[in-house]
Structure formats: C-alpha cells, structure tokens
Design an enzyme around this catalytic site. Structure first.
Site, PDB file in Angstrom:
ATOM      1  N   SER A 151      57.526  65.056  65.350  1.00 15.38           N
ATOM      2  CA  SER A 151      56.353  64.657  65.959  1.00 15.38           C
ATOM      3  C   SER A 151      56.136  65.738  67.491  1.00 15.38           C
ATOM      4  O   SER A 151      56.966  66.066  67.805  1.00 15.38           O
ATOM      5  CB  SER A 151      56.229  63.362  66.343  1.00 15.38           C
ATOM      6  OG  SER A 151      55.272  63.085  67.304  1.00 15.38           O
ATOM      7  N   TYR A 176      59.661  56.174  70.542  1.00 14.80           N
ATOM      8  CA  TYR A 176      59.266  56.725  69.151  1.00 14.80           C
ATOM      9  C   TYR A 176      59.790  58.443  69.508  1.00 14.80           C
ATOM     10  O   TYR A 176      60.174  58.815  68.379  1.00 14.80           O
ATOM     11  CB  TYR A 176      57.503  56.992  69.079  1.00 14.80           C
ATOM     12  CG  TYR A 176      57.242  57.733  67.982  1.00 14.80           C
ATOM     13  CD1 TYR A 176      57.490  57.476  66.650  1.00 14.80           C
ATOM     14  CD2 TYR A 176      56.169  58.557  68.446  1.00 14.80           C
ATOM     15  CE1 TYR A 176      56.926  58.282  65.541  1.00 14.80           C
ATOM     16  CE2 TYR A 176      55.781  59.284  67.333  1.00 14.80           C
ATOM     17  CZ  TYR A 176      55.961  59.157  66.033  1.00 14.80           C
ATOM     18  OH  TYR A 176      55.562  60.045  64.966  1.00 14.80           O
TER      19      TYR A 176
HETATM   20  N1  LIG Z   1      49.674  60.867  61.815  1.00 13.20           N
HETATM   21  C1  LIG Z   1      49.951  61.318  62.942  1.00 13.20           C
HETATM   22  O1  LIG Z   1      49.258  61.723  63.804  1.00 13.20           O
HETATM   23  C2  LIG Z   1      51.563  61.765  63.070  1.00 13.20           C
HETATM   24  C3  LIG Z   1      51.839  62.642  64.198  1.00 13.20           C
HETATM   25  C4  LIG Z   1      53.211  62.971  64.257  1.00 13.20           C
HETATM   26  C5  LIG Z   1      54.159  62.690  63.254  1.00 13.20           C
HETATM   27  N2  LIG Z   1      53.702  61.863  62.479  1.00 13.20           N
HETATM   28  C6  LIG Z   1      54.838  61.300  61.448  1.00 13.20           C
HETATM   29  O2  LIG Z   1      54.389  61.443  60.047  1.00 13.20           O
HETATM   30  C7  LIG Z   1      55.002  60.525  59.396  1.00 13.20           C
HETATM   31  C8  LIG Z   1      53.706  60.175  58.468  1.00 13.20           C
HETATM   32  O3  LIG Z   1      52.809  59.524  59.556  1.00 13.20           O
HETATM   33  P1  LIG Z   1      51.581  58.731  58.920  1.00 13.20           P
HETATM   34  O4  LIG Z   1      50.466  59.075  59.923  1.00 13.20           O
HETATM   35  O5  LIG Z   1      51.009  58.970  57.609  1.00 13.20           O
HETATM   36  O6  LIG Z   1      51.981  57.215  59.207  1.00 13.20           O
HETATM   37  P2  LIG Z   1      51.885  56.035  58.268  1.00 13.20           P
HETATM   38  O7  LIG Z   1      52.278  54.769  59.277  1.00 13.20           O
HETATM   39  O8  LIG Z   1      50.301  55.932  57.517  1.00 13.20           O
HETATM   40  O9  LIG Z   1      52.652  56.227  57.098  1.00 13.20           O
HETATM   41  C9  LIG Z   1      54.355  55.699  57.077  1.00 13.20           C
HETATM   42  C10 LIG Z   1      54.489  54.996  55.796  1.00 13.20           C
HETATM   43  O10 LIG Z   1      55.962  54.568  55.793  1.00 13.20           O
HETATM   44  C11 LIG Z   1      56.043  53.544  55.338  1.00 13.20           C
HETATM   45  N3  LIG Z   1      57.254  53.013  55.986  1.00 13.20           N
HETATM   46  C12 LIG Z   1      57.577  52.734  57.401  1.00 13.20           C
HETATM   47  N4  LIG Z   1      59.023  52.437  57.627  1.00 13.20           N
HETATM   48  C13 LIG Z   1      59.268  52.285  56.235  1.00 13.20           C
HETATM   49  C14 LIG Z   1      60.746  52.171  55.997  1.00 13.20           C
HETATM   50  N5  LIG Z   1      61.928  51.740  56.594  1.00 13.20           N
HETATM   51  N6  LIG Z   1      60.844  52.271  54.428  1.00 13.20           N
HETATM   52  C15 LIG Z   1      60.155  52.726  53.810  1.00 13.20           C
HETATM   53  N7  LIG Z   1      58.896  52.829  54.055  1.00 13.20           N
HETATM   54  C16 LIG Z   1      58.404  52.668  55.339  1.00 13.20           C
HETATM   55  C17 LIG Z   1      54.998  52.528  55.989  1.00 13.20           C
HETATM   56  O11 LIG Z   1      54.613  51.475  55.227  1.00 13.20           O
HETATM   57  C18 LIG Z   1      53.737  53.482  55.877  1.00 13.20           C
HETATM   58  O12 LIG Z   1      53.108  53.536  54.932  1.00 13.20           O
HETATM   59  C19 LIG Z   1      55.599  59.535  60.193  1.00 13.20           C
HETATM   60  O13 LIG Z   1      57.059  59.844  60.056  1.00 13.20           O
HETATM   61  C20 LIG Z   1      55.064  60.040  61.506  1.00 13.20           C
HETATM   62  O14 LIG Z   1      55.948  59.465  62.699  1.00 13.20           O
HETATM   63  C21 LIG Z   1      52.237  61.379  62.216  1.00 13.20           C
END
Ligand SMILES: NC(=O)c1ccc[n+]([C@@H]2O[C@H](COP(=O)([O-])OP(=O)(O)OC[C@H]3O[C@@H](n4cnc5c(N)ncnc54)[C@H](O)[C@@H]3O)[C@@H](O)[C@H]2O)c1
Length: 369
Positions: A151, A176
């Site tokens: 991130s 985080y």
């Molecule tokens: N969206 C953003 O702006 C952003 C920015 C930087 C990093 N990220 C990273 O990208 C990745 C995806 O983010 P996103 O925006 O799609 O988030 P999101 O929350 O929509 O997707 C993450 C998914 O992982 C699942 N999950 C969480 N813990 C779990 C576990 N222990 N076992 C199985 N499933 C689990 C959740 O149910 C969720 O559906 C994450 O790692 C997030 O930290 C996202």
C-alpha cells in the site's frame, strides 16, 4: 522492459480476496482476456463493509464464467470459489495441495487506516498471520510467482514527493501501514531463503464501480444521499493520487506475467527474486477538487437532484490520526519495466462510479426515504 517469463494461458491462478473490490475486478479481467485460465478464489466474506456488495461481485463473476463456459462441469473446472480464511493454515494448505496454483495473487487483507485504531486484531490476523501462511504455502508448493498487495500507506508522512520505491519507509503512521511494510519484509526473507519470486504492489487510493463503501468517495455519496454532513479532513488541504480500478488491474495482470529472475550471488546463495512497484496515477488531486468533480458526476448520473445544496453538507475538519496529507506515486520503474502507467482521469473514473451507484442503489427520483 522486462521479458514476460510466465504465460497465464491454461494456468491455475489463486486470487485471495476474490470477492473484494480489486480481487473481483482482477478475476473478471483474467477470465475475459486469458484463454483457458483456471482461477481459484478464496475470500472470508467478512462484514467489514456491506457484505451484499461482495455477493453481488461474486454473482457477476459466476454469470461471466457461465457465459464463457456454459456446461456445469466446464464451469466447475475453470472457476472455484472457496469461502475461507487465509489465517487458517489447514484450509490454505489443503487448497494449495489440491489445486496446485502456479501464480498466487494475495489481495486478502484487512484494509483501512482508521479501522486499525479500533480493531487491531483483524490486521494481525489477516495481514500478518494470513500473509505468513501464504508465504509458507508458496514455499512448500513451488509457486512460480507470488504477487501481493502492499500500500501507499507504507510511505507514512514521507516529506519527499513523488514517493519512490527507493525511499526509506521505516516510519509507518498506522498499524495498517506497519502490516503492509511487514509483508514486504517477510516476502524479501522468503525470496532470499527459498528462492520464491515475489512482487509487492503499493497501490494508491483505488476507486471505481462496486468499490469499497468505507472509502471517502463512496462514504461521501452515501452520506449526501441521506442528507448527512460529509467531513473533509485536514480542512481539504490533502492531496491523493486516486487510481481507477481498471488501471490497477492492468498493472497487476502485466506484473503477474513477469516473475523476478532467479540468480545466484557470489556467495552461491540466491539473490532474492524480489521486486516492489508503485501503482498510482502519478497525478495527485486536491481533496476539494475531487469533491467538486464527485458532486458534478453524482448530479449527472441523477444520484442526487440537480438543485442539491452541497455547501450545507460540507464540513472542513482537522487531520485524523493515521492519515497523511499527500500521496503521490513515482511510477518510473513501472513505466520502464512494463511500458505502462495508469492514466484514467478522475472525471472518467468518478463518472463510472456514479453511473454504477445509480444502477445499484437507484436514482434521485427513486430514493426510498
Ligand atoms: N483499495 C485501495 O485503495 C487499496 C490501496 C492500497 C492497498 N490496497 C490493498 O489491496 C488489497 C485489496 O483491497 P480492496 O480495496 O479490494 O479491499 P477489499 O476489502 O474490498 O478486499 C479484500 C477482501 O479480502 C477479504 N479478506 C479479508 N481478510 C481475509 C482473510 N483473512 N481471509 C480471506 N479473505 C479475507 C475480505 O472479505 C475482502 O473481500 C488489500 O490487500 C488492500 O490492503 C487497497
């Protein structure tokens, strides 16, 4: 430019967090573009935000697979979804042993900066124990390439902009961010010790249709619809490198196809096949300009009526713990290695979001009071 040393055609790919925002978009894109690809998705379907959006995303994926592979047996051959927790080693081990994925994309995580202040356990479970389990499974099941989400939060309150992957990022300002930086460190150690090719991706504020309701653009829209005030942090003096989800997915798909090369150092031990990239828009926008474009697009899509009094619902408030004033991605390495950088404008991206929102929740004339 790097060489693409992994062909995804006919391969088995494991996507964790497959019902999530980025994960579901990635699965969709892979099915649409890669012939014969077999995808295993795992997601705990936790209720950090409205779980109906996760079910909706899964429904869309099921419909797509049914279109591409009409027979029941075919469908089950190419797409398997498992409701499970990556922090549960038994589940994960079983999945790797049964399905033998060649490429793993780890997107499952507890996301969000502010939530980590009230719910630290969720971050330790998913982002640390879960990620460690993924590494162990990659180690024992000979995965060709592990791609995982880091991130932009790892940059903390870095003063130097744009943020470069060469910058020292040892000063996280949220739990985080600390877990995401830890992922990069753990991946480095596993790459060195066990020669596992891994690529970490620092995503910058991802947005788009069927996105995450906990993020500002979505939360603002929900509140404005309910006639509640929206809080604009740091009195609006924040800048964010907003990145449209399709641009993120494009970057992930390119990067999946290039595993960092394995090589031995002078000591005869592996030089870690390890890389980290920023994927961001490389064009930070002022928060107030962003709110302005969002307003216009919500009216255009008829999510809000044309005479909506926005000024009445805007509240400028101080900075929140864990937040940073600016995010700005240096994407030079991504451009040099993959000939690519995100380019969707905020106007186009927010338009797609607003149009999706109108379809999913109804237009202004159909708001249920
Ligand atoms: N969206 C953003 O702006 C952003 C920015 C930087 C990093 N990220 C990273 O990208 C990745 C995806 O983010 P996103 O925006 O799609 O988030 P999101 O929350 O929509 O997707 C993450 C998914 O992982 C699942 N999950 C969480 N813990 C779990 C576990 N222990 N076992 C199985 N499933 C689990 C959740 O149910 C969720 O559906 C994450 O790692 C997030 O930290 C996202």
């Amino acid at each position: 430019m790097v060489n693409y040393n992994i062909s995804l055609e006919g391969k088995t790919v494991l996507v964790t967090g497959a019902a999530g925002f980025i994960g579901s978009n990635l699965v969709k894109r892979l099915f649409n573009d890669v012939p014969g690809i077999r995808i295993i998705g795992i997601d705990s379907l936790n209720n950090y935000y409205d779980v109906n959006i996760k079910f909706e995303r899964l429904q869309q994926l099921n419909d797509l697979v049914a279109k591409l592979h009409p027979g029941k047996d075919e469908r089950e051959k190419y797409w398997k979804f498992v409701k499970g927790n990556i922090a549960d080693m038994q589940t994960l081990n079983h999945l790797f042993a049964e399905e033998k994925p060649s490429v793993v994309v780890n997107l499952a995580a507890q996301a969000g900066v502010r939530y980590s202040i009230t719910n630290p356990d969720a971050y330790i479970e998913s982002n640390l124990i879960g990620f460690y389990n993924i590494l162990e499974c990659c180690r024992h099941h000979h995965v060709e390439h592990l791609v995982y989400a880091s991130s932009s939060s790892v940059y903390g309150s870095n003063k130097k902009v744009p943020y470069s992957t060469d910058d020292k990022v040892d000063n996280p300002v949220s739990l985080y961010a600390a877990t995401k930086k830890s992922n990069e460190l753990l991946a480095h150690a596993y790459s060195k010790l066990y020669n596992i090719p891994s690529t970490g991706l620092r995503f910058f504020t991802v947005y788009g249709p069927a996105g995450r309701p906990d993020m500002a653009y979505f939360g603002f829209t929900n509140k404005l619809r309910r006639g509640e005030k929206i809080q604009i942090y740091n009195f609006g003096k924040c800048k964010r490198d907003f990145t449209y989800v399709d641009d993120i997915v494009e970057g992930v798909v390119r990067i999946m196809q290039h595993a960092p090369e394995k090589a031995d150092g002078e000591d005869g031990l592996p030089i870690p096949p390890y890389k980290v990239y920023n994927i961001g828009n490389n064009n930070p926008e002022n928060l107030l300009d962003f709110v302005d474009i969002l307003q216009q697009e919500l009216i255009r899509a008829n999510v809000l009526p044309a005479n909506y009094n926005f000024e009445k619902y805007k509240e400028l408030v101080p900075m929140q713990p864990g937040d940073v004033p600016v995010t700005y991605a240096d994407t030079t390495p991504l451009e040099e290695d993959f000939g690519y950088k995100p380019s969707t404008s905020l106007r186009d991206g927010l338009r797609s979001f607003a149009e999706w929102y109108a379809k999913y929740y109804g237009t202004a004339t159909t708001i249920v009071k």
